[in-house]
Design an enzyme around this catalytic site. Sequence first.
Site, PDB file in Angstrom:
ATOM      1  N   GLU A 229       0.889  -1.172  -0.091  1.00  0.00           N
ATOM      2  CA  GLU A 229       0.076   0.042   0.061  1.00  0.00           C
ATOM      3  C   GLU A 229       0.816   1.126   0.018  1.00  0.00           C
ATOM      4  O   GLU A 229       0.660   2.193   0.828  1.00  0.00           O
ATOM      5  CB  GLU A 229      -1.001   0.008   1.161  1.00  0.00           C
ATOM      6  CG  GLU A 229      -1.902  -1.146   1.087  1.00  0.00           C
ATOM      7  CD  GLU A 229      -3.232  -1.060   2.237  1.00  0.00           C
ATOM      8  OE1 GLU A 229      -4.180  -1.466   1.956  1.00  0.00           O
ATOM      9  OE2 GLU A 229      -2.813  -0.501   3.351  1.00  0.00           O
TER      10      GLU A 229
ATOM     11  N   GLU B 146      -5.484  -7.911  -0.977  1.00  0.00           N
ATOM     12  CA  GLU B 146      -6.335  -7.802   0.453  1.00  0.00           C
ATOM     13  C   GLU B 146      -7.782  -7.462  -0.037  1.00  0.00           C
ATOM     14  O   GLU B 146      -8.231  -6.619  -1.147  1.00  0.00           O
ATOM     15  CB  GLU B 146      -5.872  -6.821   0.912  1.00  0.00           C
ATOM     16  CG  GLU B 146      -4.410  -6.925   1.826  1.00  0.00           C
ATOM     17  CD  GLU B 146      -4.018  -5.640   2.591  1.00  0.00           C
ATOM     18  OE1 GLU B 146      -4.892  -5.123   3.130  1.00  0.00           O
ATOM     19  OE2 GLU B 146      -2.643  -5.506   2.542  1.00  0.00           O
TER      20      GLU B 146
END
Length: 478
Positions: free
Chosen positions: A182, A376
């Site tokens: 991320e 995710e």
Amino acid sequence: MENYTFPDGFLWGGAIAANQAEGAYQTDNKGLTIVDLLPTGDSRRAIMKGDVPSLQPLAGEFYPAHEAIDFYHNYKEDIALFAEMGFKALRVSIAWTRIFPTGEDATPNEAGLAFYDSLFDELRKHDIEPVVTLAHFDVPVHLIDTYGSWHSRELVSLFERYAKTVFERYQDKVTYWMTFNEINMLLHLPFLGAGLVFAEGDNQKQIQYQAAHHQLVASALAVKACHEIIPDAQIGCMLAAGMFYPYSCNPEDVKLAMDKDRESFFFIDVQARGEYPGYANRFFNENNIHIAMEPGDLEILKNHTVDYIGFSYYSSRTISSDKEVMKKATSGNVFGSAVNPYVSKSEWGWTIDPVGFRITANQLYDRYQKPLFVVENGLGAIDQVTEAGTIEDDYRIAYLRRHIAEMAEAIEDGVPIIGYTSWGPIDIVSASSGEMKKRYGYIYVDRDNEGNGTGKRIKKKSFDWYKRVISSNGQQLD
């Protein structure tokens, strides 16, 4: 679409992070990392944004990552449960400080290297593909204290050495890699995302984007090293994804939504396309941001782009140019969002938008034309153990069923997706809140927010449901 079709060899599985699962934070010479300084409670979010009171754990505070769920000592039993579900892949991260405890040690820590040898061997024993993230919110604290973390160019070469070390060690055990988890979190939670600490009067945007440049160069150098050391490997980047919807058809809202999306796309534009986008150059000029580059940086970025785009998707976001509308924005997620009346919300205020998952996948593929990997996706919720010792998490099944169905629709749209590793297949410490009660797993862990509990693992109702999903290659979602 009624009969969902997933590609042969689709990588079904789950995803965890070293800092949220392993615990054993000083075992076998491991050094301090970012999350070792993140307590539970109200102070956590301020620290994640860069207001750091100390670069050592404080007395009287509880630091959940120090013990987490002790995956470090329980990984064989946990992997056996993943294998029982039929996992084809498990996304994990390597803790940088297990390999180089300070980040600049003369030699790597053999105990740390041996741990991941054993972990990957255990996965391979069960025919589970390791999907390995090099940096998942775990900058060594020594590098923060010594260099100011990614604000300093020093970290580029240190990260490159770390990456080469693990590529060489695990070249026969790992095929799928990612550089930074991320990476766009650097803009929203700069300490958590990049170990950045701010002093009063700092030009924070300047510091963040200089750090971003260093991470982007380091990522490209890691891609270069991976391709040289493991020619058959695939190495990707990773984005916290979820598109912004304009609150209305007001052109100002549409433009604002585009700008907010570009905040995140900026990183992937560089990693996937190999150059800074024009809109970023304008942003730098208008915000007095001057990126210091070394000769050859632009060539490194251009020549070493990623093989695939990894992304997380939990929710969409909505943005308005009307300040009154934004006063009512939800704050549960890192990304603030105007209230969208067309979607529901989780217990933590995160919007639940399965169709947004399909839109986001299409948006990413349209933009980059590279394979995607959903690394995710999941629902954080409070789970209750019944008197019979069961966990009836139908709400989680409903969330996942709808999202997997929309992923299938995206594949039918022509989007190539490598696999799906849902977040937290076993309950782990929440990154955003430091809580255990915010649970994502198919497997319950008997541990509470204060660190109490036996650590016992209990299968939830969703365990058998996901097992059926995998065994049917996505055909059975009921």
